[in-house]
Write an enzyme that holds these catalytic residues in place. Structure first.
Site, mmCIF file in Angstrom:
data_model
loop_
_atom_site.group_PDB
_atom_site.id
_atom_site.type_symbol
_atom_site.label_atom_id
_atom_site.label_comp_id
_atom_site.label_asym_id
_atom_site.label_seq_id
_atom_site.Cartn_x
_atom_site.Cartn_y
_atom_site.Cartn_z
ATOM 1 N N GLY A 1 0.827 -1.211 0.000
ATOM 2 C CA GLY A 1 0.000 0.000 0.000
ATOM 3 C C GLY A 1 0.856 1.254 0.000
ATOM 4 N N GLY B 1 1.709 3.247 -2.409
ATOM 5 C CA GLY B 1 1.495 4.252 -3.466
ATOM 6 C C GLY B 1 0.584 5.395 -3.052
ATOM 7 N N GLY C 1 -1.408 7.721 0.475
ATOM 8 C CA GLY C 1 -1.594 8.028 1.892
ATOM 9 C C GLY C 1 -0.358 7.887 2.763
ATOM 10 N N LEU C 2 -0.535 7.194 3.868
ATOM 11 C CA LEU C 2 0.548 7.080 4.853
ATOM 12 C C LEU C 2 1.700 6.238 4.311
ATOM 13 N N PHE D 1 -14.298 0.347 5.490
ATOM 14 C CA PHE D 1 -15.344 1.349 5.298
ATOM 15 C C PHE D 1 -16.312 1.238 6.469
ATOM 16 N N SER E 1 -22.493 -8.060 3.701
ATOM 17 C CA SER E 1 -22.569 -9.432 3.193
ATOM 18 C C SER E 1 -21.361 -10.190 3.744
ATOM 19 N N TYR F 1 -8.076 0.830 17.683
ATOM 20 C CA TYR F 1 -9.179 -0.096 17.998
ATOM 21 C C TYR F 1 -8.793 -1.562 17.779
ATOM 22 N N LYS G 1 -7.385 -6.154 12.384
ATOM 23 C CA LYS G 1 -6.248 -5.448 13.011
ATOM 24 C C LYS G 1 -5.870 -6.108 14.341
ATOM 25 N N PRO H 1 -1.813 4.104 14.726
ATOM 26 C CA PRO H 1 -2.043 5.537 14.529
ATOM 27 C C PRO H 1 -3.466 5.923 14.939
HETATM 28 C C1 HXC Z 1 -21.795 -2.342 2.599
HETATM 29 C C2 HXC Z 1 -20.141 -2.651 0.987
HETATM 30 C C3 HXC Z 1 -19.836 -1.272 0.996
HETATM 31 C C4 HXC Z 1 -20.611 -0.430 1.888
HETATM 32 C C5 HXC Z 1 -18.497 -2.254 -0.405
HETATM 33 N N1 HXC Z 1 -19.285 -3.204 0.090
HETATM 34 N N2 HXC Z 1 -18.802 -1.050 0.126
HETATM 35 N N3 HXC Z 1 -21.096 -3.182 1.777
HETATM 36 N N4 HXC Z 1 -21.556 -1.005 2.661
HETATM 37 N N5 HXC Z 1 -20.354 0.880 1.981
HETATM 38 C C6 HXC Z 1 -19.282 -4.626 -0.244
HETATM 39 C C7 HXC Z 1 -19.575 -4.888 -1.709
HETATM 40 O O1 HXC Z 1 -20.966 -4.848 -1.994
HETATM 41 C C8 HXC Z 1 -18.995 -6.289 -1.890
HETATM 42 O O2 HXC Z 1 -19.836 -7.273 -1.343
HETATM 43 C C9 HXC Z 1 -17.771 -6.262 -0.971
HETATM 44 O O3 HXC Z 1 -17.985 -5.188 -0.034
HETATM 45 C C10 HXC Z 1 -16.477 -5.980 -1.735
HETATM 46 O O4 HXC Z 1 -16.615 -4.769 -2.429
HETATM 47 P P1 HXC Z 1 -15.887 -4.525 -3.829
HETATM 48 O O5 HXC Z 1 -16.112 -3.098 -4.204
HETATM 49 O O6 HXC Z 1 -16.256 -5.604 -4.790
HETATM 50 O O7 HXC Z 1 -14.358 -4.819 -3.438
HETATM 51 P P2 HXC Z 1 -13.024 -4.133 -3.889
HETATM 52 O O8 HXC Z 1 -13.187 -3.451 -5.230
HETATM 53 O O9 HXC Z 1 -11.948 -5.164 -3.737
HETATM 54 O O10 HXC Z 1 -12.789 -2.966 -2.812
HETATM 55 C C11 HXC Z 1 -12.400 -3.277 -1.533
HETATM 56 C C12 HXC Z 1 -12.840 -2.191 -0.557
HETATM 57 C C13 HXC Z 1 -12.441 -0.763 -1.067
HETATM 58 C C14 HXC Z 1 -12.227 -2.479 0.798
HETATM 59 C C15 HXC Z 1 -14.365 -2.260 -0.442
HETATM 60 O O11 HXC Z 1 -12.915 0.229 -0.181
HETATM 61 C C16 HXC Z 1 -10.939 -0.634 -1.220
HETATM 62 O O12 HXC Z 1 -10.380 -1.001 -2.249
HETATM 63 N N6 HXC Z 1 -10.237 -0.099 -0.193
HETATM 64 C C17 HXC Z 1 -8.763 0.051 -0.172
HETATM 65 C C18 HXC Z 1 -8.311 1.298 0.521
HETATM 66 C C19 HXC Z 1 -8.945 1.599 1.850
HETATM 67 O O13 HXC Z 1 -10.011 1.039 2.200
HETATM 68 N N7 HXC Z 1 -8.323 2.487 2.577
HETATM 69 C C20 HXC Z 1 -8.813 2.918 3.889
HETATM 70 C C21 HXC Z 1 -8.014 2.306 4.968
HETATM 71 S S1 HXC Z 1 -8.413 3.200 6.375
HETATM 72 P P3 HXC Z 1 -20.895 -8.127 -2.261
HETATM 73 O O14 HXC Z 1 -21.446 -9.155 -1.337
HETATM 74 O O15 HXC Z 1 -21.937 -7.124 -2.707
HETATM 75 O O16 HXC Z 1 -20.104 -8.711 -3.395
HETATM 76 C C22 HXC Z 1 -8.071 2.360 7.761
HETATM 77 C C23 HXC Z 1 -7.930 3.313 8.954
HETATM 78 C C24 HXC Z 1 -8.666 2.932 10.140
HETATM 79 O O17 HXC Z 1 -7.923 1.208 7.761
HETATM 80 C C25 HXC Z 1 -8.593 3.944 11.278
HETATM 81 C C26 HXC Z 1 -8.865 5.358 10.911
HETATM 82 C C27 HXC Z 1 -8.917 6.315 12.029
HETATM 83 P P1 NAP Z 2 -4.934 4.379 1.934
HETATM 84 O O1 NAP Z 2 -4.226 5.523 1.294
HETATM 85 O O2 NAP Z 2 -6.265 3.983 1.409
HETATM 86 O O3 NAP Z 2 -3.937 3.129 1.911
HETATM 87 C C1 NAP Z 2 -4.339 1.806 1.766
HETATM 88 C C2 NAP Z 2 -3.451 1.167 0.717
HETATM 89 O O4 NAP Z 2 -3.673 -0.241 0.710
HETATM 90 C C3 NAP Z 2 -3.688 1.671 -0.705
HETATM 91 O O5 NAP Z 2 -2.474 2.113 -1.251
HETATM 92 C C4 NAP Z 2 -4.207 0.439 -1.451
HETATM 93 O O6 NAP Z 2 -3.703 0.439 -2.794
HETATM 94 C C5 NAP Z 2 -3.588 -0.685 -0.637
HETATM 95 N N1 NAP Z 2 -4.325 -1.935 -0.767
HETATM 96 C C6 NAP Z 2 -5.646 -2.165 -0.515
HETATM 97 N N2 NAP Z 2 -5.956 -3.440 -0.785
HETATM 98 C C7 NAP Z 2 -4.809 -4.044 -1.196
HETATM 99 C C8 NAP Z 2 -4.487 -5.367 -1.604
HETATM 100 N N3 NAP Z 2 -5.395 -6.355 -1.640
HETATM 101 N N4 NAP Z 2 -3.202 -5.628 -1.955
HETATM 102 C C9 NAP Z 2 -2.264 -4.659 -1.924
HETATM 103 N N5 NAP Z 2 -2.505 -3.402 -1.529
HETATM 104 C C10 NAP Z 2 -3.769 -3.093 -1.182
HETATM 105 O O7 NAP Z 2 -5.150 4.659 3.507
HETATM 106 P P2 NAP Z 2 -4.149 5.174 4.654
HETATM 107 O O8 NAP Z 2 -4.948 6.055 5.529
HETATM 108 O O9 NAP Z 2 -2.872 5.651 4.079
HETATM 109 O O10 NAP Z 2 -3.889 3.815 5.467
HETATM 110 C C11 NAP Z 2 -2.604 3.233 5.573
HETATM 111 C C12 NAP Z 2 -2.539 2.329 6.784
HETATM 112 O O11 NAP Z 2 -2.716 3.099 7.976
HETATM 113 C C13 NAP Z 2 -3.618 1.250 6.836
HETATM 114 O O12 NAP Z 2 -3.081 0.079 7.398
HETATM 115 C C14 NAP Z 2 -4.643 1.837 7.777
HETATM 116 O O13 NAP Z 2 -5.433 0.857 8.397
HETATM 117 C C15 NAP Z 2 -3.720 2.519 8.775
HETATM 118 N N6 NAP Z 2 -4.358 3.560 9.568
HETATM 119 C C16 NAP Z 2 -4.666 4.749 9.022
HETATM 120 C C17 NAP Z 2 -5.214 5.733 9.819
HETATM 121 C C18 NAP Z 2 -5.525 7.098 9.292
HETATM 122 O O14 NAP Z 2 -5.964 7.956 10.072
HETATM 123 N N7 NAP Z 2 -5.296 7.376 8.027
HETATM 124 C C19 NAP Z 2 -5.473 5.471 11.162
HETATM 125 C C20 NAP Z 2 -5.163 4.222 11.683
HETATM 126 C C21 NAP Z 2 -4.579 3.272 10.878
HETATM 127 P P3 NAP Z 2 -4.495 -0.238 -4.039
HETATM 128 O O15 NAP Z 2 -5.896 0.257 -3.996
HETATM 129 O O16 NAP Z 2 -3.677 0.214 -5.223
HETATM 130 O O17 NAP Z 2 -4.381 -1.718 -3.841
#
Ligand code: HXC
Ligand code: NAP
Length: 294
Positions: free
Chosen positions: A23, A25, A27-28, A106, A114, A156, A171, A197
């Site tokens: 990951g 490319g 954010g963090l 999310f 699901s 969390y 986590k 974080p």
């Molecule tokens: C309910 C949902 C939904 C929503 C997706 N789904 N969004 N269900 N409410 N809002 C369901 C879909 O319907 C599908 O289920 C399944 O989730 C997978 O969704 P896809 O879009 O097919 O998957 P994909 O394209 O692989 O995307 C994965 C993803 C997406 C996790 C949903 O958000 C993603 O690519 N995220 C990567 C980056 C990311 O999330 N960064 C944030 C990290 S923040 P069905 O059954 O319909 O097929 C973090 C910080 C925490 O961790 C702490 C912060 C303070």
């Molecule tokens: P982010 O920019 O969305 O980073 C998530 C990265 O994960 C993306 O670059 C995404 O790239 C990659 N990723 C997702 N699915 C993947 C897969 N299957 N294989 C390989 N790479 C994948 O969010 P961020 O805020 O920087 O988060 C970075 C880390 O910090 C995460 O572990 C998050 O839980 C943690 N964190 C963040 C916060 C915050 O406040 N931001 C707080 C607590 C913890 P692709 O979509 O290209 O795959």
């Protein structure tokens, strides 16, 4: 410039270290990659979207002139992870550090998810972390090479949290993996630590955790005793220290960097912050009266 925006370690602190960041490319992950490059490391950034990685690599090279390899890799697929390892070794000859940073998340009421939605988060966060750890760990052990693993969790991971339940479960698993292997693989010279974080605004996280105008409805800084969110450089400073040889005796630790946010939510009487000085005077008088009458 505020002191907390400054870089921390000496130049060349990570020289000759090869660091793989999942990951990396966005954010963090990208912020940490930039600082590690500035400190002399060679970097591999890996994720699913190759165009995003290529754009990030061009930007990072422009800023640092460092050595960067991009690798398309879905961490939930073990074959992809093995290819990431072999591409990294082919390009740089070795890997010293694995930074498990990739995540998916999310907000949603759990009953609306699901089983596939639950799976997808667990597969990125927990399976992705153990896939990378297992593949890289086997390689290091076979080659008798010392190494460091740094896992990015959340506050969390320890407390749990409503509305992000798959992420909280995953986590927590990553935290258990960190502490378990810190002990089991220390004999191979492999160190494990984690960072938890708090609030560090990124596009990826904020668009999924505070979508639409939610981010304007909540003043997140007010959740934090220090009354501000985190700066990416602060996190990068901590991460650089934890992967550097300066932290060689830190193993199995999770370091929280959240301005005191989670403790503010935990303390039973923390809500008394809202009480004014005048009200405190009155409360003190009342308690003293009670004390003297008993
Ligand atoms: C309910 C949902 C939904 C929503 C997706 N789904 N969004 N269900 N409410 N809002 C369901 C879909 O319907 C599908 O289920 C399944 O989730 C997978 O969704 P896809 O879009 O097919 O998957 P994909 O394209 O692989 O995307 C994965 C993803 C997406 C996790 C949903 O958000 C993603 O690519 N995220 C990567 C980056 C990311 O999330 N960064 C944030 C990290 S923040 P069905 O059954 O319909 O097929 C973090 C910080 C925490 O961790 C702490 C912060 C303070
Ligand atoms: P982010 O920019 O969305 O980073 C998530 C990265 O994960 C993306 O670059 C995404 O790239 C990659 N990723 C997702 N699915 C993947 C897969 N299957 N294989 C390989 N790479 C994948 O969010 P961020 O805020 O920087 O988060 C970075 C880390 O910090 C995460 O572990 C998050 O839980 C943690 N964190 C963040 C916060 C915050 O406040 N931001 C707080 C607590 C913890 P692709 O979509 O290209 O795959």
């Amino acid at each position: 410039m505020n002191n907390y925006l400054k870089t921390m370690l000496k130049e060349d602190s990570l020289k000759e270290k090869v660091v793989v960041i999942t990951g990396g490319g966005t954010g963090l992950g990208k912020a940490m990659a930039q600082y590690f490059l500035e400190l002399g490391a060679d970097i591999v950034i890996a994720s699913r979207k190759f165009d995003v990685l290529e754009k990030a690599a061009a930007e990072l090279y422009g800023k640092t002139k460092g050595n960067i390899l991009t690798a398309k890799c879905d961490v939930s697929d073990y074959k992809d992870v093995e290819q990431l390892l072999s591409a990294s070794v082919k390009r740089f000859g070795k890997v010293d550090v694995l930074l498990n940073n990739a995540a998916g998340n999310f907000i949603s009421p759990t009953e609306r998810l699901s089983n596939r939605a639950f799976d997808i988060i667990i597969n990125i966060v927990l399976k992705g972390t153990y896939n990378c750890t297992l593949a890289f760990g086997k390689h290091w052990i076979a080659n008798k090479q010392n190494a460091t693993v740094l896992n990015i969790v959340t506050t969390y991971a320890s407390t749990g949290s409503a509305y992000v339940v798959p992420s909280a479960c995953a986590k927590a698993g990553v935290l258990a993996l960190t502490r378990s292997l810190a002990v089991e693989w220390a004999k191979y010279g492999i160190r494990f630590n984690a960072i938890a974080p708090g609030l560090f605004p990124t596009k990826g996280a904020w668009s999924r955790l505070l979508p639409g105008d939610l981010k304007d409805k909540f003043d997140l800084a007010q959740k934090v005793p220090l009354k501000r969110v985190g700066e990416h450089q602060e996190l990068s400073n901590l991460a650089a220290y934890l992967i550097s040889d300066y932290s060689a005796y830190i193993n199995g630790e999770v370091i929280t960097i959240d301005g005191g946010e989670w403790l503010k939510g935990a303390g039973q009487f923390n809500m008394l912050e809202a009480i004014s000085e005048e009200l405190w005077d009155e409360i003190e008088r009342t308690i003293r009266n009670v004390n003297s009458s008993q």
